[in-house]
Scaffold this motif. Structure first.
Motif, PDB file in Angstrom:
ATOM      1  N   ALA A 135      -6.155 -16.059  -2.943  1.00  0.00           N
ATOM      2  CA  ALA A 135      -5.623 -15.187  -3.996  1.00  0.00           C
ATOM      3  C   ALA A 135      -4.176 -15.559  -4.284  1.00  0.00           C
ATOM      4  CB  ALA A 135      -5.725 -13.722  -3.579  1.00  0.00           C
ATOM      5  N   ASN A 136      -3.733 -15.241  -5.483  1.00  0.00           N
ATOM      6  CA  ASN A 136      -2.350 -15.498  -5.864  1.00  0.00           C
ATOM      7  C   ASN A 136      -1.432 -14.465  -5.217  1.00  0.00           C
ATOM      8  OD1 ASN A 136      -0.005 -16.373  -7.375  1.00  0.00           O
ATOM      9  ND2 ASN A 136      -0.394 -14.655  -8.758  1.00  0.00           N
ATOM     10  N   GLN A 137      -1.667 -13.189  -5.524  1.00  0.00           N
ATOM     11  CA  GLN A 137      -0.828 -12.110  -5.008  1.00  0.00           C
ATOM     12  C   GLN A 137      -1.724 -10.946  -4.595  1.00  0.00           C
ATOM     13  OE1 GLN A 137       2.771 -11.950  -4.620  1.00  0.00           O
ATOM     14  NE2 GLN A 137       1.994 -10.279  -3.357  1.00  0.00           N
ATOM     15  N   VAL A 138      -1.493 -10.444  -3.397  1.00  0.00           N
ATOM     16  CA  VAL A 138      -2.281  -9.335  -2.860  1.00  0.00           C
ATOM     17  C   VAL A 138      -1.340  -8.189  -2.537  1.00  0.00           C
ATOM     18  CG1 VAL A 138      -3.847  -8.578  -1.027  1.00  0.00           C
ATOM     19  CG2 VAL A 138      -3.956 -10.945  -1.871  1.00  0.00           C
ATOM     20  N   TYR A 139      -1.696  -6.995  -3.014  1.00  0.00           N
ATOM     21  CA  TYR A 139      -0.939  -5.789  -2.695  1.00  0.00           C
ATOM     22  C   TYR A 139      -1.832  -4.881  -1.856  1.00  0.00           C
ATOM     23  CZ  TYR A 139       1.907  -7.468  -6.579  1.00  0.00           C
ATOM     24  OH  TYR A 139       2.680  -8.243  -7.406  1.00  0.00           O
ATOM     25  N   VAL A 140      -1.371  -4.577  -0.656  1.00  0.00           N
ATOM     26  CA  VAL A 140      -2.095  -3.680   0.234  1.00  0.00           C
ATOM     27  C   VAL A 140      -1.240  -2.425   0.397  1.00  0.00           C
ATOM     28  CG1 VAL A 140      -2.967  -3.311   2.574  1.00  0.00           C
ATOM     29  CG2 VAL A 140      -3.289  -5.528   1.450  1.00  0.00           C
ATOM     30  N   ALA A 141      -1.708  -1.320  -0.169  1.00  0.00           N
ATOM     31  CA  ALA A 141      -0.979  -0.058  -0.101  1.00  0.00           C
ATOM     32  C   ALA A 141      -1.620   0.839   0.945  1.00  0.00           C
ATOM     33  CB  ALA A 141      -0.979   0.634  -1.466  1.00  0.00           C
ATOM     34  N   PHE A 142      -0.778   1.525   1.721  1.00  0.00           N
ATOM     35  CA  PHE A 142      -1.293   2.372   2.786  1.00  0.00           C
ATOM     36  C   PHE A 142      -0.233   3.394   3.171  1.00  0.00           C
ATOM     37  CE2 PHE A 142       1.106  -0.950   4.716  1.00  0.00           C
ATOM     38  CZ  PHE A 142       1.680  -0.430   5.863  1.00  0.00           C
ATOM     39  N   ASP A 143      -0.666   4.448   3.816  1.00  0.00           N
ATOM     40  CA  ASP A 143       0.226   5.458   4.361  1.00  0.00           C
ATOM     41  C   ASP A 143       0.388   5.166   5.851  1.00  0.00           C
ATOM     42  OD1 ASP A 143       1.505   7.675   5.396  1.00  0.00           O
ATOM     43  OD2 ASP A 143       0.283   9.142   4.332  1.00  0.00           O
ATOM     44  N   ILE A 159      -3.247  -6.331   9.700  1.00  0.00           N
ATOM     45  CA  ILE A 159      -4.081  -7.525   9.821  1.00  0.00           C
ATOM     46  C   ILE A 159      -4.013  -8.358   8.538  1.00  0.00           C
ATOM     47  CG2 ILE A 159      -6.436  -8.357  10.241  1.00  0.00           C
ATOM     48  CD1 ILE A 159      -6.982  -5.781  11.773  1.00  0.00           C
ATOM     49  N   PHE A 160      -3.707  -7.704   7.412  1.00  0.00           N
ATOM     50  CA  PHE A 160      -3.635  -8.409   6.134  1.00  0.00           C
ATOM     51  C   PHE A 160      -2.296  -9.124   5.922  1.00  0.00           C
ATOM     52  CE2 PHE A 160      -7.074  -5.465   5.227  1.00  0.00           C
ATOM     53  CZ  PHE A 160      -7.898  -6.171   4.361  1.00  0.00           C
ATOM     54  N   ALA A 161      -1.336  -8.935   6.799  1.00  0.00           N
ATOM     55  CA  ALA A 161       0.009  -9.476   6.579  1.00  0.00           C
ATOM     56  C   ALA A 161      -0.013 -11.006   6.545  1.00  0.00           C
ATOM     57  CB  ALA A 161       0.950  -8.977   7.669  1.00  0.00           C
ATOM     58  N   LYS A 162       0.138 -11.555   5.329  1.00  0.00           N
ATOM     59  CA  LYS A 162       0.130 -13.004   5.133  1.00  0.00           C
ATOM     60  C   LYS A 162       1.170 -13.366   4.087  1.00  0.00           C
ATOM     61  CE  LYS A 162      -4.644 -13.786   6.563  1.00  0.00           C
ATOM     62  NZ  LYS A 162      -5.862 -14.587   6.329  1.00  0.00           N
ATOM     63  N   ARG A 163       1.331 -14.640   3.827  1.00  0.00           N
ATOM     64  CA  ARG A 163       2.368 -15.133   2.920  1.00  0.00           C
ATOM     65  C   ARG A 163       2.212 -14.580   1.512  1.00  0.00           C
ATOM     66  NH1 ARG A 163      -0.128 -18.093  -0.493  1.00  0.00           N
ATOM     67  NH2 ARG A 163      -2.107 -19.114   0.047  1.00  0.00           N
ATOM     68  N   ASN A 164       0.981 -14.329   1.061  1.00  0.00           N
ATOM     69  CA  ASN A 164       0.741 -13.887  -0.317  1.00  0.00           C
ATOM     70  C   ASN A 164       0.482 -12.381  -0.414  1.00  0.00           C
ATOM     71  OD1 ASN A 164      -1.711 -14.097   1.048  1.00  0.00           O
ATOM     72  ND2 ASN A 164      -2.879 -14.680  -0.773  1.00  0.00           N
ATOM     73  N   VAL A 165       0.870 -11.638   0.615  1.00  0.00           N
ATOM     74  CA  VAL A 165       0.574 -10.201   0.681  1.00  0.00           C
ATOM     75  C   VAL A 165       1.861  -9.390   0.695  1.00  0.00           C
ATOM     76  CG1 VAL A 165      -0.499  -8.359   2.027  1.00  0.00           C
ATOM     77  CG2 VAL A 165      -1.594 -10.617   1.909  1.00  0.00           C
ATOM     78  N   ASP A 166       1.919  -8.382  -0.157  1.00  0.00           N
ATOM     79  CA  ASP A 166       2.968  -7.370  -0.084  1.00  0.00           C
ATOM     80  C   ASP A 166       2.348  -6.100   0.492  1.00  0.00           C
ATOM     81  OD1 ASP A 166       4.855  -9.010  -1.149  1.00  0.00           O
ATOM     82  OD2 ASP A 166       4.925  -8.058  -3.118  1.00  0.00           O
ATOM     83  N   LEU A 167       2.904  -5.611   1.590  1.00  0.00           N
ATOM     84  CA  LEU A 167       2.441  -4.369   2.190  1.00  0.00           C
ATOM     85  C   LEU A 167       3.286  -3.228   1.622  1.00  0.00           C
ATOM     86  CD1 LEU A 167       2.043  -5.488   5.920  1.00  0.00           C
ATOM     87  CD2 LEU A 167       0.271  -5.337   4.157  1.00  0.00           C
ATOM     88  N   LEU A 168       2.634  -2.306   0.920  1.00  0.00           N
ATOM     89  CA  LEU A 168       3.324  -1.197   0.260  1.00  0.00           C
ATOM     90  C   LEU A 168       3.127   0.068   1.084  1.00  0.00           C
ATOM     91  CD1 LEU A 168       2.156  -1.931  -3.406  1.00  0.00           C
ATOM     92  CD2 LEU A 168       4.215  -2.758  -2.243  1.00  0.00           C
ATOM     93  N   ARG A 169       4.160   0.497   1.758  1.00  0.00           N
ATOM     94  CA  ARG A 169       4.095   1.676   2.632  1.00  0.00           C
ATOM     95  C   ARG A 169       4.374   2.931   1.810  1.00  0.00           C
ATOM     96  NH1 ARG A 169       5.880  -2.714   5.172  1.00  0.00           N
ATOM     97  NH2 ARG A 169       5.170  -3.140   7.301  1.00  0.00           N
TER      98      ARG A 169
END
Length: 316
Positions: free
Chosen positions: A182-190, A202-212
């Motif tokens: 994927a180009n850009q991945v946004y994983v949003a979570f509380d 587990i999703f934390a990778k170079r193309n992932v933004d973790l949105l807390r």
């Protein structure tokens, strides 16, 4: 090209609702039954495609107009929309779905679009992440996704015990590996939801933004809808452009979420900050006549605690 159609999906029985989805898809694209509990509805519009994974019961219960999430974007933005819909909590683990995405890949379906976004929440966020591998270069917006329910890997997650019996070891199985193309991945979570936070890590990778999104709870799609930001997140995720400015606006908008304010009140009370708890109550009661916060304010005042500045209740 924006599509013009009336959804007419609210207050329908489950059977009538599915029939109406089939009717709309046949009119504007195509409808494909996949197996006894899954089907695909494609709406053919413009050169941007949103692929949503959704549970039929949740759509009817939580979505605006009881419509699949992408319908509003076919109407307002002219995006094409492919909805993969499940009638059960299946995590979309089905050979029929594997074969369907194989056919889409073989036919070059995703190559016909300038931009592609995969979207889902919860088990559907898992599926959006897992199946995005079929469209290299796409973007992904996954709200509180699970990486897998394979007990060998995430046995610490004590939810979804029945679904652990599903096969997460074959194709499209481990979602956190499927996002690499994927180009850009946004994983949003509380992060307060500890299992959601553990999966997100587990999703934390170079193309992932973790949105807390602290304090928005376990139904992020509903909470974000409630503060008016889910649609904006989807718009920006399509272009791979959820930036710090938008993220900050979302965090500020939490002040309009009753769920977040209850979370904040509880935290202030448990950490022995009664004046701050009273400030939360006052913030709510300036804007609405909320029975829960009115009672809490009354109890705090009985104990001698007042908010930092005087306030006039909404109902006064």
């Amino acid at each position: 090209m924006k599509l013009e159609f009336e959804t007419q999906l609210e207050k329908l029985s489950a059977q009538d609702w599915s029939a109406r989805i089939e009717e709309l898809a046949d009119e504007h694209g195509n409808f494909t039954p996949l197996d006894d509990t899954h089907y695909a509805a494609f709406m053919d519009a413009g050169p941007k495609l949103i692929v949503t994974f959704e549970n039929a019961e949740d759509i009817r219960k939580f979505n605006p107009d009881a419509a699949p999430r992408g319908f509003e974007f076919t109407q307002s933005h002219g995006w094409s929309h492919l909805a993969i819909i499940s009638e059960t909590e299946s995590w979309f683990r089905s050979d029929a779905i594997y074969r369907y995405f194989d056919r889409l890949t073989d036919d070059g379906f995703f190559d016909d679009f300038d931009q592609v976004l995969f979207y889902g929440s919860g088990s559907c966020g898992y599926a959006a992440s897992a199946y995005c591998v079929a469209a290299p270069g796409c973007n992904v917006l996954a709200l509180r996704p699970q990486a897998t329910l394979d007990p060998r890997i995430t046995g610490w997650d004590t939810r979804y015990i029945k679904q652990r019996k599903l096969n997460f070891r074959d194709r499209y199985g481990f979602a956190a590996d499927m996002i690499d193309a994927a180009n850009q991945v946004y994983v949003a979570f509380d992060p307060v939801q500890r299992w959601d936070a553990s999966h997100a890590s587990i999703f934390a990778k170079r193309n992932v933004d973790l949105l807390r999104l602290t304090g928005l709870g376990g139904r992020l799609d509903v909470a974000l809808d409630g503060i008016g930001y889910l649609g904006r997140m989807i718009e920006r995720a399509m272009d791979g452009d959820i930036d710090t400015a938008l993220y900050t606006k979302i965090l500020r908008a939490r002040r309009d979420s009753v769920g977040y304010l209850r979370f904040l009140f509880t935290n202030m009370s448990r950490s022995n900050h009664p004046v701050l708890a009273a400030n939360v109550c006052a913030h709510v009661l300036r804007q609405s006549d909320d029975n829960f916060f009115a009672k809490q304010m009354h109890d705090l005042r009985e104990q001698g605690f007042e908010p930092s500045r005087p306030f006039k209740p909404f109902a006064a």
